[in-house]
Design an enzyme around this catalytic site. Structure first.
Site, mmCIF file in Angstrom:
data_model
loop_
_atom_site.group_PDB
_atom_site.id
_atom_site.type_symbol
_atom_site.label_atom_id
_atom_site.label_comp_id
_atom_site.label_asym_id
_atom_site.label_seq_id
_atom_site.Cartn_x
_atom_site.Cartn_y
_atom_site.Cartn_z
ATOM 1 N N CYS A 1 4.705 1.273 18.206
ATOM 2 C CA CYS A 1 5.106 0.010 18.836
ATOM 3 C C CYS A 1 3.890 -0.609 19.523
ATOM 4 O O CYS A 1 3.217 0.071 20.307
ATOM 5 C CB CYS A 1 6.230 0.241 19.843
ATOM 6 S SG CYS A 1 6.627 -1.283 20.748
ATOM 7 N N HIS B 1 -8.217 7.797 11.002
ATOM 8 C CA HIS B 1 -7.776 6.401 10.897
ATOM 9 C C HIS B 1 -6.263 6.263 10.846
ATOM 10 O O HIS B 1 -5.747 5.224 10.425
ATOM 11 C CB HIS B 1 -8.444 5.745 9.673
ATOM 12 C CG HIS B 1 -9.928 5.583 9.834
ATOM 13 N ND1 HIS B 1 -10.791 5.346 8.787
ATOM 14 C CD2 HIS B 1 -10.704 5.611 10.962
ATOM 15 C CE1 HIS B 1 -12.037 5.247 9.263
ATOM 16 N NE2 HIS B 1 -12.001 5.410 10.564
ATOM 17 N N ARG C 1 0.828 -1.204 0.000
ATOM 18 C CA ARG C 1 0.000 0.000 0.000
ATOM 19 C C ARG C 1 0.866 1.260 0.000
ATOM 20 O O ARG C 1 0.573 2.244 -0.669
ATOM 21 C CB ARG C 1 -0.945 0.006 1.202
ATOM 22 C CG ARG C 1 -1.901 -1.188 1.156
ATOM 23 C CD ARG C 1 -3.215 -0.872 1.778
ATOM 24 N NE ARG C 1 -3.848 0.259 1.131
ATOM 25 C CZ ARG C 1 -4.738 1.057 1.714
ATOM 26 N NH1 ARG C 1 -5.094 0.833 2.944
ATOM 27 N NH2 ARG C 1 -5.262 2.066 1.064
ATOM 28 N N GLU D 1 -22.047 8.686 -6.301
ATOM 29 C CA GLU D 1 -23.104 7.722 -5.940
ATOM 30 C C GLU D 1 -23.802 8.162 -4.656
ATOM 31 O O GLU D 1 -23.162 8.711 -3.768
ATOM 32 C CB GLU D 1 -22.484 6.341 -5.650
ATOM 33 C CG GLU D 1 -21.582 5.783 -6.720
ATOM 34 C CD GLU D 1 -22.352 5.328 -7.937
ATOM 35 O OE1 GLU D 1 -23.559 5.040 -7.783
ATOM 36 O OE2 GLU D 1 -21.760 5.289 -9.030
HETATM 37 P P1 OAD Z 1 -15.047 3.658 0.531
HETATM 38 O O1 OAD Z 1 -14.224 2.871 -0.417
HETATM 39 O O2 OAD Z 1 -15.931 2.895 1.440
HETATM 40 O O3 OAD Z 1 -15.954 4.682 -0.281
HETATM 41 C C1 OAD Z 1 -15.416 5.527 -1.274
HETATM 42 C C2 OAD Z 1 -16.524 6.415 -1.789
HETATM 43 O O4 OAD Z 1 -15.939 7.318 -2.737
HETATM 44 C C3 OAD Z 1 -17.660 5.702 -2.503
HETATM 45 O O5 OAD Z 1 -18.911 6.098 -1.942
HETATM 46 C C4 OAD Z 1 -17.539 6.172 -3.956
HETATM 47 O O6 OAD Z 1 -18.806 6.325 -4.609
HETATM 48 C C5 OAD Z 1 -16.842 7.513 -3.797
HETATM 49 N N1 OAD Z 1 -16.058 7.971 -4.964
HETATM 50 C C6 OAD Z 1 -15.457 7.228 -5.924
HETATM 51 N N2 OAD Z 1 -14.825 8.014 -6.809
HETATM 52 C C7 OAD Z 1 -15.019 9.298 -6.413
HETATM 53 C C8 OAD Z 1 -14.604 10.569 -6.903
HETATM 54 N N3 OAD Z 1 -13.850 10.699 -8.014
HETATM 55 N N4 OAD Z 1 -14.997 11.685 -6.235
HETATM 56 C C9 OAD Z 1 -15.758 11.574 -5.121
HETATM 57 N N5 OAD Z 1 -16.168 10.403 -4.608
HETATM 58 C C10 OAD Z 1 -15.809 9.275 -5.229
HETATM 59 O O7 OAD Z 1 -14.036 4.612 1.340
HETATM 60 P P2 OAD Z 1 -14.238 5.319 2.772
HETATM 61 O O8 OAD Z 1 -15.637 5.791 2.950
HETATM 62 O O9 OAD Z 1 -13.162 6.309 2.903
HETATM 63 O O10 OAD Z 1 -10.429 2.354 6.941
HETATM 64 O O11 OAD Z 1 -13.984 4.101 3.738
HETATM 65 C C11 OAD Z 1 -13.967 4.307 5.122
HETATM 66 C C12 OAD Z 1 -12.913 3.463 5.784
HETATM 67 O O12 OAD Z 1 -13.100 2.084 5.409
HETATM 68 C C13 OAD Z 1 -11.499 3.774 5.343
HETATM 69 O O13 OAD Z 1 -10.931 4.836 6.082
HETATM 70 C C14 OAD Z 1 -10.764 2.486 5.563
HETATM 71 C C15 OAD Z 1 -11.801 1.482 5.171
HETATM 72 O O14 OAD Z 1 -11.745 0.251 5.805
HETATM 73 C C16 OAD Z 1 -9.104 2.287 7.285
HETATM 74 O O15 OAD Z 1 -8.210 2.354 6.493
HETATM 75 C C17 OAD Z 1 -8.849 2.128 8.713
#
Ligand code: OAD
Length: 236
Positions: free
Chosen positions: A122, A114, A65, A207
């Site tokens: 550690c 996050h 990553r 979306e």
């Molecule tokens: P998600 O992958 O769950 O959601 C991403 C969102 O971005 C979706 O609703 C898409 O529709 C939207 N999206 C895609 N392309 C886009 C664009 N060009 N402009 C705007 N929006 C767009 O990601 P998060 O909501 O961030 O946790 O997920 C939350 C947490 O789940 C993350 O922080 C991560 C994960 O497990 C950790 O890493 C601890």
């Protein structure tokens, strides 16, 4: 839907961001098409149990990553957010992203809910340090192990971080949510604090999401296009 609302007309602004903000940089989101959690099982790579079982395997995933993020760059929407902070008196960023793009482009009033891919902690003594090694290989810290300073599944968010973020969101007059699916708690519920306090709330996401009802305005477009619209009248 479009809008006449402009960021320059507000006094206390919070950007609440998720993986969709970095999608235009080329970093895969977590859910939806091409989402990371479809390809990789978090129980094997993203929880303390997995790390206790096999720290090298978990680090292999996080080094992958790190390399993926290092090969990408912040996009126009990250830059616009940082520019808003530079130009306006009270701008806060609350992010779920661990890619480090907000600090990289100069966002300083920042809560990383996050954690960050670019810090290690550690698991025994709790020490935290910045580290940008590619790959990170020096896994031992005394009797403990360096783990990514990330909130994995089952971990608690840092109290000072969630408190600071909640305070800023409760006091804002504009909350702009960008690119989050709104399904991961407790982060997902934070925009409700702004809604309850009477702030104007805007969702930027191509979306609809389960949190869309918390927003007055939903811009169904990508992050950089929407930020260009909202930033009209500002020199971003
Ligand atoms: P998600 O992958 O769950 O959601 C991403 C969102 O971005 C979706 O609703 C898409 O529709 C939207 N999206 C895609 N392309 C886009 C664009 N060009 N402009 C705007 N929006 C767009 O990601 P998060 O909501 O961030 O946790 O997920 C939350 C947490 O789940 C993350 O922080 C991560 C994960 O497990 C950790 O890493 C601890």
């Amino acid at each position: 839907m479009t809008t006449d609302l402009r960021i320059k007309d507000f006094k206390r602004i919070v950007f609440f961001t998720g993986a969709g903000l970095s999608a235009e940089s080329g970093i895969p989101t977590y859910r939806g098409q091409g989402g990371l959690w479809h390809e990789y099982d978090w129980e094997t790579y993203a929880c303390q149990k997995a790390f206790d079982r096999d720290p090298a395997a978990v680090w292999k995933f996080h080094n992958m990553r790190r390399a993926a993020v290092a090969a990408c760059a912040p996009n126009k929407a990250h830059l616009a957010i940082a520019r808003c902070e530079a130009l306006l008196p009270d701008v806060t960023v609350v992010t779920q992203n661990i890619d480090g793009f907000h600090p990289l482009v100069g966002s300083r009033n920042l809560f990383e809910l996050h954690g960050s891919l670019w810090r290690v902690r550690c698991d025994t003594c709790g020490a935290i340090k910045d580290n940008r090694d590619l790959p990170f290989e020096d896994l031992r810290c005394g009797k403990g192990w360096w783990r990514p300073d990330i909130v994995w599944f089952g971990d608690h968010l840092r109290e000072d971080v969630i408190e600071g973020a909640s305070k800023a969101i409760s006091a804002c007059d504009l909350l702009v949510s960008i690119g989050t699916s709104g399904v991961v708690y407790p982060a997902a519920q934070l925009p409700r604090l702004a809604q309850r306090a009477g702030a104007v709330t805007i969702e930027i996401n191509p979306e609809p999401t389960p949190m869309s009802d918390a927003y007055e305005v939903c811009l169904r477009m990508g992050a950089s296009e929407a930020m260009a619209l909202l930033c009209q009248g500002l020199d971003v």
